[in-house]
Design an enzyme around this catalytic site. Structure first.
Site, mmCIF file in Angstrom:
data_model
loop_
_atom_site.group_PDB
_atom_site.id
_atom_site.type_symbol
_atom_site.label_atom_id
_atom_site.label_comp_id
_atom_site.label_asym_id
_atom_site.label_seq_id
_atom_site.Cartn_x
_atom_site.Cartn_y
_atom_site.Cartn_z
ATOM 1 C CG ASP A 29 0.742 1.229 -2.118
ATOM 2 O OD1 ASP A 29 0.053 0.422 -1.503
ATOM 3 O OD2 ASP A 29 0.266 1.869 -2.920
ATOM 4 C CB ILE A 30 0.085 -1.499 2.934
ATOM 5 C CG1 ILE A 30 -1.208 -0.706 2.644
ATOM 6 C CG2 ILE A 30 0.967 -0.617 4.145
ATOM 7 C CD1 ILE A 30 -2.331 -0.842 3.867
ATOM 8 C CG HIS A 93 -1.571 9.227 -3.709
ATOM 9 N ND1 HIS A 93 -2.822 9.688 -3.557
ATOM 10 C CD2 HIS A 93 -1.915 7.886 -4.312
ATOM 11 C CE1 HIS A 93 -3.652 8.830 -3.922
ATOM 12 N NE2 HIS A 93 -3.113 7.930 -4.525
ATOM 13 C CG HIS A 95 0.965 5.365 -7.034
ATOM 14 N ND1 HIS A 95 0.679 4.308 -6.027
ATOM 15 C CD2 HIS A 95 -0.116 5.895 -7.331
ATOM 16 C CE1 HIS A 95 -0.612 4.583 -5.740
ATOM 17 N NE2 HIS A 95 -1.141 5.513 -6.577
#
Ligand code: ZN
Length: 127
Positions: A29-30, A93, A95
């Site tokens: 994750d950015i 998605h 996490h």
């Protein structure tokens, strides 16, 4: 389709990849909430985890389990937290977040990551 994650899968947008197979991609994750915060996504576009067909759902979870084990090994944390909410990007998605306590899964803790650091981290996780 104007989907950020489909563009990442197609290679139109770069990512810090940590793992992939034919059907799944895992990348950093950015805007991580913790070091090693990883996103696991199916390569074929789907919008809701709990509406996926059972085969795709189960293989996504199995892929998540495998990458979580790697994250645990690399970051030496007691747990890998998993969060699914899907409000940010409309492509399933999960996490996966290396955590040491229950309050580290808060999206309000997200901070832009340094790209050079993320690249090094991705390298460390993927090797
Ligand atoms: Zn998509």
């Amino acid at each position: 389709m104007d989907c950020l994650f489909c563009k990442i899968i197609a290679g139109e947008i770069p990512c810090h990849k940590v793992w992939e197979d034919d059907n799944h991609l895992a990348f950093l994750d950015i805007n991580p909430v913790a070091v090693g915060h990883t996103m696991m996504i199916p390569k074929s576009h789907a919008t809701e985890l709990f509406e996926m067909d059972n085969v795709s759902y189960q293989s996504l979870l199995a892929a998540s389990k495998m990458v979580a084990a790697r994250l645990k090994e690399v970051f030496k944390v007691p747990r890998i937290g998993a969060v699914v909410e899907g409000f940010g990007v409309d492509h399933v998605h999960i996490h996966l977040v290396p955590i040491t306590g229950p309050h580290q899964l808060d999206s309000r803790l997200a901070k832009p990551g340094d790209h050079a650091d993320l690249a090094k981290l991705a390298q460390r996780i993927s090797t």
